[in-house]
Structures are given as C-alpha cells and as structure tokens.
Design a protein around this motif. Structure first.
Motif: not given
Ligand SMILES: NC(=O)c1ccc[n+]([C@@H]2O[C@H](COP(=O)([O-])OP(=O)(O)OC[C@H]3O[C@@H](n4cnc5c(N)ncnc54)[C@H](O)[C@@H]3O)[C@@H](O)[C@H]2O)c1
Length: 332
Positions: A14-15, A37, A76, A79, A96-97, A125
């Motif tokens: 997503r992010i 990914d 998370n 990370h 990412e946090k 961010t």
């Molecule tokens: N800064 C912000 O405002 C903000 C907003 C939303 C999310 N986040 C952070 O961003 C991070 C991701 O959130 P998201 O909502 O995009 O989650 P998400 O679940 O949509 O995306 C995570 C991605 O990581 C992949 N993944 C899983 N295992 C993996 C691996 N071993 N190696 C590589 N990739 C792998 C998944 O397949 C997925 O595509 C989280 O830590 C969340 O806290 C930050």
C-alpha cells in the motif's frame, strides 16, 4: 554533481505507491534501482511500472550493482532484520515506521549504522512538512514551551487490511498504527527529554476490529511541561490540530499545513495540496514523502540528518510501549 543515489525498495504494498510517487521530481538526486517483495504479483507490478529488476530474495537484491540505499516498506515485524541485512551489506537505510518492534532492536541498528558510517533513518513522514520545519526553526524565539495539545482524528470505515481486524487489545490498533505520528511530533518539540509520567485511556467504537480505535494520552515532561494527544479512527469530519503554548503566545499547526503564531499565518500550503481538509483523502500527502526522500539523500551526501535517527526511533518505541502499558492499566 554526484550520481543519483541508487535505491532498492523492499516491500511493494500500500504505502510503496507514496514512496514511488515521491521519486518523480527527484530524478537528479535519487533513482529506483530495483524492487523486492515476497509476493510475486506485487514485485512484478512495481518492477514493470518503473522498468527495474524485481527480486524475491533480499540478499540477491542487495548484491545487485548500483544499490546505494534501501527503503524498507515491508510489514513491521520484518523491519529490524531487513534493516540489519541492508546495513551489513553497506547500504544506507530508510525504514518505514516503526523502525523496529522494540527499542532494543532500534538501538542495535543505530549502533550498527554508526559503526559502519551509514545513514539510518526512520520514516516519520510528517516531520517533513514546511509547517513543522518552520515551527522548529522559530520555537527558540517564543520562550519556554509550557504545553502541547495534539488532535489527530480521522475516519476509517473498518479494517484497511485484513490484519487490522486481528490486532488484539494487547497489541493495540490505533495506539500501534497511528499514535507514533503524534508521539513523534511531541518528542520532536520536547527535545532530548522523555516523559516522566505517561497516562492513557482508550475506547473502541467500531465492531469491525477487536482493539482500541480511540485514545487519549497525557504526558508529563521535565520542566513543568505537559502534552495531551487525542487520536481517533471515528471522526468523519477529519480534525488535525497541533497547539503549542509558549511563554510568549500560542503556535498552531492546522491540517498539517498551516502554521500560525498568535493568529498570524506564517506558513500555508501551495495551491492544490488541500482540496477539503475535513474529508479523508482531501489532502495530498505526496510532498511529505518527497521531502523525506530529499532529507534522506541529503544525509547520505553528508549533510545533517533531518530524519529521525535509530536513536530517536528507539526512544519513540520505548515511549509507545509505556503508553500501551498505561492503556492496559487504565482498562484494569
Ligand atoms: N509513513 C506512513 O504514513 C505510513 C502509512 C502506512 C504504512 N506505513 C508503514 O509502511 C509499512 C508497510 O505498510 P503497508 O500498509 O504498505 O503494508 P502492505 O501489507 O500493504 O505492504 C507490505 C508489502 O511487503 C511485502 N512483504 C511481505 N514479506 C516480505 C518480505 N519478506 N520481503 C519483502 N517484502 C515482503 C508484502 O508482500 C507487501 O507487498 C508498515 O511498516 C507500516 O507501518 C507507514
């Protein structure tokens, strides 16, 4: 002119769209070198959109020539280990946090980065907007800071990912996912001090998840300073305010973009950033992600690191643990 920093994106969920969007306009400074990914569809979509190689395996991706830095946007729990692997491979890292699941892990990463002379930055961010930057620049002229009130109230109509529904009250929902942004702001303006006392009350209004979706946090800092934070996932008319009481007056950041000092507007956003601040999605956030990448690149180039470091992240994670413990006690 130095070559653009070669960036590997780990996690194309997503992010990642916000980070990839932010790369546009930074062509001379940073370029996407590859994506990784675990999910085949996710990595191939991102790779195809940006014409870069895709990797399932992190070590293979880290070994690719032309990778100077890594942006970790995976779940998370991954990370800390992924950041450690990237630092061990000699790469600068923006995570990412939250930077890690525990303060001890974040501190260990900070030590590793320091030992290797690499930049480690946590992706808080919302520090990277002009209103916050100008507030931090001007604060020293405004006298002693007495109190801070933060309200960050938004509306999510149920879980935004299936795992949101599974979060237990002990793991925390809004306290884990949303509170870090407000706490990071409070820590930024409070400087090197951590709170002496932490209080928290929580509630759940929606039935689509099990854990808390509304919280109030009260923090007591050294030097008679106090902070309150109200966060909500239940407010349909989005409300985003930061009010700071100084000896000489009141500073306010409204909607993340407008900074006022005793009512005088000091910073306002460029046209097109706010469509309707009361509506979810009514504000553009991509400029924050672009500013964050710019700050990361500047730190890599040897300028001061304006991103929260591994040490800041460790303090924030420890504080979040204290808030969650206080919330558990309050539910008694
Ligand atoms: N800064 C912000 O405002 C903000 C907003 C939303 C999310 N986040 C952070 O961003 C991070 C991701 O959130 P998201 O909502 O995009 O989650 P998400 O679940 O949509 O995306 C995570 C991605 O990581 C992949 N993944 C899983 N295992 C993996 C691996 N071993 N190696 C590589 N990739 C792998 C998944 O397949 C997925 O595509 C989280 O830590 C969340 O806290 C930050």
């Amino acid at each position: 002119m130095a070559d653009p920093v070669g960036l590997l994106l780990v996690g194309c969920g997503r992010i990642s769209a916000a980070h990839l969007g932010a790369l546009a306009g930074l062509e001379g400074e940073i370029r996407l070198a590859g994506v990784a990914d675990a999910d085949q569809g996710a990595r191939h979509r991102a790779a195809a959109a940006h014409a870069v190689p895709a990797f399932a395996d992190l070590d293979e991706a880290l070994a690719m020539p032309g990778v100077d830095a890594v942006l970790i946007a995976s779940p998370n729990a991954l990370h800390a280990a992924q950041a450690a692997a990237a630092l061990a491979a000699g790469k600068h890292v923006l995570v990412e946090k939250p930077l890690a699941e525990t303060g001890a892990e974040a501190s260990a990463l900070a030590d590793l980065a320091q030992a290797r002379g690499l930049v480690l930055a946590a992706g808080h961010t919302f520090r990277h907007n002009e209103a916050v930057a100008e507030l931090v620049r001007r604060m020293p002229q405004w006298g002693a800071l007495h109190a801070v009130e933060v309200s960050a109230c938004v509306f999510w109509d149920g879980p935004q990912a299936p795992w949101w529904a599974a979060r237990t009250p002990a793991e925390g929902l809004i306290l884990s996912l949303f509170a870090p942004h407000s706490l990071d702001f409070v820590q930024l303006v409070m400087g090197q001090d951590d709170p002496l006392r932490v209080h928290a009350e929580t509630a759940r209004w929606q039935s689509g998840w099990r854990a808390e979706d509304e919280a109030m946090i009260l923090l007591r800092y050294p030097g008679r300073r106090m902070a309150s934070i109200h966060i909500s996932y239940n407010q349909r008319s989005v409300f985003d305010r930061k009010v700071l009481h100084f000896a000489r007056g009141v500073a306010e950041i409204a909607d993340g973009e407008f900074l006022t000092w005793n009512g005088e507007v000091l910073v306002s956003p460029p046209p097109g950033i706010i469509d309707d601040a009361r509506r979810m999605g009514g504000r553009r956030l991509d400029h924050f992600f672009r500013q964050q990448l710019r700050a990361f690149v500047a730190a890599i180039r040897g300028q001061p690191n304006l991103c929260p470091t591994g040490r800041d992240a460790a303090r924030l994670i420890d504080l979040l643990d204290r808030v969650k413990a206080a919330a558990r006690d309050s539910m008694g």
